[in-house]
Every structure is written in C-alpha cells, then in structure tokens.
Motif scaffolding. Structure first.
Motif, PDB file in Angstrom:
ATOM      1  N   ASN A 163       5.448 -11.255   1.475  1.00 56.93           N
ATOM      2  CA  ASN A 163       6.129 -11.220   2.874  1.00 56.93           C
ATOM      3  C   ASN A 163       7.271 -10.191   2.893  1.00 56.93           C
ATOM      4  O   ASN A 163       8.353 -10.710   3.084  1.00 56.93           O
ATOM      5  CB  ASN A 163       6.527 -12.641   3.229  1.00 56.93           C
ATOM      6  N   THR A 164       6.819  -9.183   2.529  1.00 57.60           N
ATOM      7  CA  THR A 164       8.058  -7.953   2.128  1.00 57.60           C
ATOM      8  C   THR A 164       8.925  -7.809   3.519  1.00 57.60           C
ATOM      9  O   THR A 164       9.975  -7.163   3.139  1.00 57.60           O
ATOM     10  CB  THR A 164       7.068  -6.900   1.736  1.00 57.60           C
ATOM     11  N   ASP A 176      -2.740  -3.965  -2.043  1.00 58.04           N
ATOM     12  CA  ASP A 176      -1.355  -3.941  -2.162  1.00 58.04           C
ATOM     13  C   ASP A 176      -0.714  -4.067  -0.530  1.00 58.04           C
ATOM     14  O   ASP A 176       0.212  -4.623  -0.419  1.00 58.04           O
ATOM     15  CB  ASP A 176      -0.756  -2.247  -2.413  1.00 58.04           C
ATOM     16  N   THR A 177      -1.354  -3.473   0.619  1.00 55.78           N
ATOM     17  CA  THR A 177      -1.017  -3.735   1.882  1.00 55.78           C
ATOM     18  C   THR A 177      -1.140  -5.258   2.124  1.00 55.78           C
ATOM     19  O   THR A 177      -0.169  -5.970   2.633  1.00 55.78           O
ATOM     20  CB  THR A 177      -1.845  -3.016   2.651  1.00 55.78           C
ATOM     21  N   ASP A 178      -2.153  -6.045   1.649  1.00 58.90           N
ATOM     22  CA  ASP A 178      -2.448  -7.288   1.915  1.00 58.90           C
ATOM     23  C   ASP A 178      -1.284  -8.304   1.272  1.00 58.90           C
ATOM     24  O   ASP A 178      -0.718  -9.063   1.762  1.00 58.90           O
ATOM     25  CB  ASP A 178      -3.647  -7.664   1.238  1.00 58.90           C
ATOM     26  N   ILE A 179      -1.050  -7.669  -0.013  1.00 54.83           N
ATOM     27  CA  ILE A 179       0.132  -8.603  -0.687  1.00 54.83           C
ATOM     28  C   ILE A 179       1.289  -8.554  -0.184  1.00 54.83           C
ATOM     29  O   ILE A 179       2.264  -9.503  -0.387  1.00 54.83           O
ATOM     30  CB  ILE A 179      -0.062  -8.176  -2.105  1.00 54.83           C
ATOM     31  N   THR A 223      10.076  -5.557  -3.373  1.00 53.96           N
ATOM     32  CA  THR A 223       8.722  -6.115  -3.339  1.00 53.96           C
ATOM     33  C   THR A 223       7.722  -5.192  -2.422  1.00 53.96           C
ATOM     34  O   THR A 223       6.635  -5.401  -2.965  1.00 53.96           O
ATOM     35  CB  THR A 223       8.829  -7.241  -2.509  1.00 53.96           C
ATOM     36  N   THR A 224       8.261  -4.082  -1.748  1.00 53.71           N
ATOM     37  CA  THR A 224       7.384  -3.337  -1.200  1.00 53.71           C
ATOM     38  C   THR A 224       6.821  -2.140  -2.306  1.00 53.71           C
ATOM     39  O   THR A 224       5.991  -1.581  -1.627  1.00 53.71           O
ATOM     40  CB  THR A 224       8.164  -2.392  -0.175  1.00 53.71           C
TER      41      THR A 224
END
Length: 178
Positions: free
Chosen positions: A85-86, A75-78, A64-65
């Motif tokens: 919640n990586t 991408d950072t927010d997701i 997921t990262t």
C-alpha cells in the motif's frame, strides 16, 4: 550493567549507509515451495557506534515504492492495498532499541514500522569488517537477517498462496562521517 565487547578495527562515530553498495533484500515462499526474491532499491540510514558497541544505535528508512522483484507486473501489484500500500505508506522504518551479544553475532532489537503497524523485531547482525575505502575514508561492513510475519504488519492479500513469513537479508556498507 552492560558487557564490554571488542571488535577488531571498530571505530566510534556516526556511519551513514551507502545505498549504492548496500542491499535490502527479502524472500517469500509461495505455495510452500516457490521462492520470490526481491530488493528495495531506495533506502537510507545511519549507525551510531558508541564506545561500548552494546550502546550503539541504528536507524533506517526504506522507500516501499522501490520494491524490485525483477517482474514489473508483480512489483506493481505489491505496491497496492493489501500488500505494501505504497500510496498510503511510502516508507518502512527501523529504529533500534537495544543491542545484545549472541556468540560471534549481535542481536539488534528494534521497532519496525510498516503499514502503520509497529512491531518489535530482532536483527541477527554480524560485523564483517572495518577497513579503509578506496577514497581513504573508513568503511564498515555489516550483514543482518530477520523474519517478519506478513499478517502482523498488515499484509492481507495473497494469504492463500503466500507463506506468512518474509525473510529479510541486509548487506550494509557504511562510511564514517567526519
């Protein structure tokens, strides 16, 4: 009793997904009309093709990262809680539970685990080609699609702006193992 099917060039064996030539992509609609597209750039998996294709299995793990929407801040927010919640859930997994024929395609049923929630999903799969690669090894090409409900897998953030359905598209190249 399972039905026997025939696929041109089909070879029984274990096939490993080549992530450098494959793509795991997704698309989400925002505000009902804007599309956000992205990929997961790190993943691995295998396809075990049985004598009868309907007895075959698929297993895959996605990091997921490795989410990539070509927008660094998004991408950072997701990756935060409420979305992927990586930090707590670094992978999404798929394990097939059955294969069925549907016209010229196959339906691959399986368990998708994301955010510690396991949901039954069905991939509409098309076997594109079985051929010999440039290195002389057998290569298989598949494409597959499905849709998932964000709420059902635990995505809680952004529901006022993001449609609940995420479309997933897979273009897979796999090489046969000796």
């Amino acid at each position: 009793m399972s039905t026997q099917v025939s696929i041109p060039g089909y070879e029984v064996g274990t096939w490993v997904i080549d992530a450098s030539r494959s793509e795991v992509a997704f698309q989400v609609r925002m505000l009902g009309f804007m599309k956000t597209r992205g990929t997961f750039d790190a993943f691995e998996g295998s396809v075990v093709l049985a004598e009868n294709p309907l007895d075959s299995t698929v297993n895959a793990v996605i990091s997921t990262t490795s989410v990539n929407t070509k927008h660094k801040r998004r991408d950072t927010d997701i990756q935060h809680a409420g979305y992927l919640n990586t930090g707590q859930y670094p992978t999404v997994t798929f394990a097939s539970t059955g294969v069925r024929v549907d016209g010229d395609d196959f339906l691959v049923d399986g368990d998708l685990t994301a955010l510690a929630v396991t949901k039954q999903v069905t991939l509409r799969l098309s076997a594109k080609a079985f051929e010999t690669g440039a290195d002389g090894k057998p290569v298989a090409r598949f494409s597959a699609t499905t849709q998932i409900s964000n709420k059902e897998v635990g995505v809680t953030k952004g529901s006022a702006f993001i449609n609940d359905t995420t479309a997933i598209e897979l273009d897979i190249v796999a090489t046969k193992q000796d």
